[in-house]
Write an enzyme that holds these catalytic residues in place. Structure first.
Site, short mmCIF file in Angstrom:
data_model
loop_
_atom_site.label_atom_id
_atom_site.label_comp_id
_atom_site.label_asym_id
_atom_site.label_seq_id
_atom_site.Cartn_x
_atom_site.Cartn_y
_atom_site.Cartn_z
N GLU A 96 0.82 -1.21 0.00
CA GLU A 96 0.00 0.00 0.00
C GLU A 96 0.85 1.26 0.00
O GLU A 96 1.92 1.29 0.60
CB GLU A 96 -0.80 0.06 1.30
CG GLU A 96 -1.86 -0.97 1.40
CD GLU A 96 -2.54 -0.88 2.76
OE1 GLU A 96 -3.18 -1.86 3.13
OE2 GLU A 96 -2.40 0.13 3.45
N CYS A 109 3.15 8.35 1.59
CA CYS A 109 3.47 7.41 2.66
C CYS A 109 3.78 6.06 2.00
O CYS A 109 2.90 5.46 1.37
CB CYS A 109 2.25 7.33 3.58
SG CYS A 109 2.40 6.11 4.87
N CYS A 116 5.07 -7.27 8.00
CA CYS A 116 5.90 -6.66 9.04
C CYS A 116 6.14 -7.68 10.14
O CYS A 116 5.28 -8.51 10.42
CB CYS A 116 5.18 -5.44 9.61
SG CYS A 116 6.19 -4.49 10.76
N CYS A 120 3.04 -4.98 16.35
CA CYS A 120 2.36 -3.98 17.20
C CYS A 120 0.86 -4.29 17.23
O CYS A 120 0.24 -4.53 16.19
CB CYS A 120 2.59 -2.57 16.67
SG CYS A 120 4.33 -2.11 16.62
N CYS A 123 -1.81 -2.24 15.13
CA CYS A 123 -1.51 -1.94 13.72
C CYS A 123 -2.11 -2.99 12.80
O CYS A 123 -2.02 -4.20 13.06
CB CYS A 123 0.00 -1.87 13.54
SG CYS A 123 0.50 -1.56 11.85
N CYS A 337 -2.35 2.04 8.31
CA CYS A 337 -1.44 1.24 7.51
C CYS A 337 -1.81 -0.25 7.54
O CYS A 337 -2.15 -0.80 8.57
CB CYS A 337 0.00 1.47 7.91
SG CYS A 337 0.47 0.78 9.47
N1 SAH Z 1 7.11 0.39 11.49
C1 SAH Z 1 7.24 1.80 11.50
C2 SAH Z 1 6.50 2.51 10.38
C3 SAH Z 1 5.13 2.04 10.01
S1 SAH Z 1 3.79 2.47 11.02
C4 SAH Z 1 6.84 2.36 12.86
O1 SAH Z 1 6.41 1.59 13.70
O2 SAH Z 1 7.01 3.54 13.10
C5 SAH Z 1 3.59 4.20 10.86
C6 SAH Z 1 2.97 4.86 12.10
O3 SAH Z 1 1.57 4.53 12.21
C7 SAH Z 1 3.62 4.42 13.40
O4 SAH Z 1 3.78 5.52 14.26
C8 SAH Z 1 2.58 3.44 13.94
O5 SAH Z 1 2.75 3.25 15.30
C9 SAH Z 1 1.30 4.13 13.52
N2 SAH Z 1 0.13 3.26 13.51
C10 SAH Z 1 0.01 1.99 13.13
N3 SAH Z 1 -1.24 1.55 13.28
C11 SAH Z 1 -1.95 2.57 13.77
C12 SAH Z 1 -3.30 2.73 14.16
N4 SAH Z 1 -4.18 1.72 14.07
N5 SAH Z 1 -3.69 3.94 14.63
C13 SAH Z 1 -2.81 4.96 14.73
N6 SAH Z 1 -1.52 4.88 14.39
C14 SAH Z 1 -1.09 3.69 13.92
#
Ligand code: SAH
Length: 347
Positions: A96, A109, A116, A120, A123, A337
């Site tokens: 994406e 972006c 990944c 997390c 996410c 994402c």
């Molecule tokens: N792996 C990297 C980059 C990808 S995520 C990282 O962790 O920074 C990009 C951003 O989106 C990160 O700050 C992540 O924590 C946030 N993110 C992911 N899922 C999310 C969600 N459901 N709501 C808000 N922010 C989210």
């Protein structure tokens, strides 16, 4: 598939390497500059279009390189103008890319990996198996494909799509240098951001790169217990080690760090959290980006109320920490994402 293995993706090469490749086939190095101009300035998608190269050379190049032009599997346009692309990276896998319009320009972006490994909990990229790293050319092609589709020039790139950019360090750095190069995409390093969940050793590597791109740290919590429950990476690199790396980064690069903090209801939105955050960021050159957490399918985290987000921001601001609330873009088109890929992935 065979073509993919044998042929080289022309967008994986930086200018110096392409010059070397051309020397190997008996061509003059300045041809590399002409090719770069066609690809990155003119946005062409084949050697046929490179009319200042002889037919013979074009044929020769066609045997060695391919272009890896992406096909758009899906494009969604949000009411707020955000555009989300699902690309087939030509081996059946999908990634994406999201285009956002801000007053200061067009921000793309990009994804850095297919899937990944970070896991997390909030996410949407989690729970989708990690498949592989993207190559530099596959990262750069996201910018080129969107520029072609929209007939625009991208001014900012953020590594906030699918994947952990610092877990694909070499390819991401290579892509950044191609994006940044005056003869490449010519995007200022200050307009390129890397976002990381906190791979501490790679943050130290980044300090040594001597490049002006921006670093964002996805912090999201202020105690190890809470952060580990949201982000398993915290078990390997706890908050103290992460903040220490950030201090060194600040000191050696003189650059400000952005801290991302996604607020979830009843989880990390309390004034006690804000207090701890102020303490943690003491002495750092930092900016906090507060994000209303985007609830994912079957996710356990709900968005914090606007009232609580504003309260959190005000507390930080009143205690000397610059904090802003990130505008939510594309919430009607699954822009968190990994959401679109997750819906379209073959089960
Ligand atoms: N792996 C990297 C980059 C990808 S995520 C990282 O962790 O920074 C990009 C951003 O989106 C990160 O700050 C992540 O924590 C946030 N993110 C992911 N899922 C999310 C969600 N459901 N709501 C808000 N922010 C989210």
């Amino acid at each position: 598939m065979i073509e993919r293995i044998i042929m080289k993706n022309i967008k994986d090469y930086n200018l110096e390497e392409l010059k070397e490749e051309l020397k190997l086939i008996g061509e003059k190095p300045y041809r590399a500059e002409q090719i770069f101009k066609w690809i990155y300035e003119e946005g062409v998608t084949s050697f046929e279009e490179m009319t200042n190269l002889s037919l013979e050379l074009r044929e020769k190049l066609k045997d060695i390189f391919n272009f890896h032009n992406y096909k758009i599997v899906k494009k969604q346009v949000s009411k707020d103008g955000t555009k989300k692309y699902l690309f087939d990276v030509l081996d059946g896998n999908m990634i994406e890319t999201v285009l956002m319009e801000y007053h200061h320009g067009r921000t793309l972006c990009v994804s850095s990996q297919i899937g990944c490994k970070m896991g997390c909990k909030f996410c949407a990229s989690t729970g989708i198996n990690f498949i592989r790293n993207l190559t530099a050319g596959e990262i750069v092609e996201q910018v080129l494909a969107v520029q072609r589709d929209e007939k625009i020039k991208i001014s900012n790139v953020v590594f906030m799509g699918i994947g952990e950019p610092l877990d694909n360090y070499d390819n991401v750095m290579r892509a950044i240098r191609i994006l940044n190069h005056p003869k490449g995409c010519n995007i200022g390093a200050r307009h390129i951001s890397i976002s990381t969940s906190g791979l501490v050793p790679r943050i130290y590597d980044l300090i040594e790169e001597n490049i002006q791109c921006t670093l964002s740290i996805s912090l999201h919590a202020t105690t190890d217990e809470k952060r580990s429950s949201m982000m398993p990476i915290n078990q390997s690199y706890p908050i103290e080690e992460l903040i220490q790396a950030c201090k060194v980064y600040n000191k050696k690069t003189n650059k400000r760090i952005s801290f991302e903090y996604a607020l979830a209801k009843d989880n990390n939105e309390h004034i006690e959290d804000a207090k701890r955050l102020v303490k943690l960021l003491q002495g750092l050159i930092a900016h906090v980006n507060l994000i209303p957490i985007n609830k994912i399918e079957n996710g356990t985290f709900d968005k914090a109320s606007n009232e609580n987000i504003i309260r959190f921001r005000d507390y930080l601001n009143e205690h000397g920490i610059v904090a802003t609330i990130r505008r939510e873009l594309g919430s009607d088109i699954d822009a968190a994402c990994g959401q679109l890929r997750r819906k379209n992935i073959k089960k």
